[in-house]
Design a protein around this motif. Structure first.
Motif, PDB file in Angstrom:
ATOM      1  N   HIS A  41       0.869  -1.173   0.000  1.00 42.37           N
ATOM      2  CA  HIS A  41       0.000   0.000   0.000  1.00 42.37           C
ATOM      3  C   HIS A  41       0.900   1.214   0.000  1.00 42.37           C
ATOM      4  N   GLN A  77      -5.019   7.103  -1.188  1.00 43.58           N
ATOM      5  CA  GLN A  77      -4.268   5.880  -1.463  1.00 43.58           C
ATOM      6  C   GLN A  77      -3.952   5.787  -2.951  1.00 43.58           C
ATOM      7  N   LYS A 119      -3.085   0.049  -3.652  1.00 41.97           N
ATOM      8  CA  LYS A 119      -4.059  -0.485  -2.695  1.00 41.97           C
ATOM      9  C   LYS A 119      -3.936  -1.993  -2.548  1.00 41.97           C
ATOM     10  N   GLY A 120      -2.741  -2.461  -2.175  1.00 46.18           N
ATOM     11  CA  GLY A 120      -2.547  -3.901  -1.997  1.00 46.18           C
ATOM     12  C   GLY A 120      -2.030  -4.552  -3.262  1.00 46.18           C
TER      13      GLY A 120
END
Ligand code: ADP
Ligand code: ADP
Length: 229
Positions: free
Chosen positions: A10, A18, A21-22
């Motif tokens: 992240h 953000q 996001k992963g």
């Protein structure tokens, strides 16, 4: 060697928004992985994180299992080669600009890299155009020629890891094709992350990741991704 791993990364430049996001993926040693996706998806952010211009907000990036947060930025710069979209050259000879890739290189090695990148004909020239100071040594390089200088520099540096960030996207189609084949030579058997706008420019990658709004939404070979559409 040089396996790059992103583990649930992240990242935000500013806590309100953000950007990644992963994100999880691996570029195995000696392989080529491409990231494609629309402008603003977060592709260049990924390359900036690999150089540690920024650190991840959560998750981890490792190279050969070592967390990047334990690796100095100078060490990373020495191990990673980069060909950006627009190469900025020093106002010194092409020879100097190529040698910058590995200052300890001897003249023969510099000339060999220049020959492979097809710029050997003008290595004593200056890149930024004619002026009265430099006279005939001033040569105004085209975008494709500048990319060839960047490629020669990278060949000389011979880094274990290579990042190509939109390296051909500023070029016309014919020049793009020529530069692409030079880049294929540099990236062969080298851990390579390619960042690109379009799927058509990354046909040869071992794996392609499609990044949209900070998430990998698809992954596969070129043929697999075409079959899904
Ligand atoms: P891509 O390479 O896919 O076009 P980037 O990684 O360059 O996307 O940018 C992703 C998002 O992060 C964009 O919305 C961009 O505006 C934002 N961004 C990029 N750099 C910065 C920065 N230094 N500070 C704040 N936001 C940034
Ligand atoms: P790795 O660092 O992953 O072991 P290598 O150093 O063996 O990778 O190089 C990968 C590729 O780059 C090879 O195809 C090799 O021919 C080419 N290469 C390596 N060093 C040079 C160099 N100094 N000049 C030109 N090509 C090089």
């Amino acid at each position: 060697g040089g396996t790059i791993r992103f583990e649930d990364v992240h990242f935000a430049y500013d806590p309100e928004r953000q950007i990644l996001k992963g994100v999880s993926f691996e570029v195995p040693s000696g392989h080529t992985v491409a990231i494609v996706g629309p402008s603003g998806a977060g592709k260049s952010t990924i390359s900036r994180l690999i150089f540690r211009f920024y650190d991840v907000t959560s998750g981890a990036i490792t190279i050969d299992g070592q967390d990047l947060r334990e690796v100095q930025q100078e060490t990373l710069r020495a191990r990673i080669g980069m060909v950006p979209q627009d190469t900025v050259l020093f106002n010194d000879t092409i020879r100097y600009n190529v040698r910058y890739g590995r200052p300890s290189a001897n003249d023969g090695e510099v000339e060999e890299a220049a020959r492979m990148a097809q710029i050997a004909g003008f290595i004593e020239s200056l890149p930024h155009g004619f002026d009265t100071e430099v006279g005939e040594r001033g040569l105004k390089l085209s975008g494709g020629e500048k990319q060839r200088v960047a490629i020669a520099r990278t060949l000389l540096k011979a880094p274990p890891i290579l990042i190509l960030d939109e390296a051909t996207s500023a070029l016309d189609t014919q020049t793009e094709r020529e530069i692409q084949s030079a880049l294929d030579v540099v990236s062969k058997n080298r851990t390579t992350l390619v960042i690109a706008h379009r799927l058509s420019t990354v046909v040869g990658a071992d794996q392609i990741l499609v990044l949209e709004a900070g998430r990998i939404v698809e992954r596969g070979t070129h043929a697999e991704l075409l079959a899904k559409d």
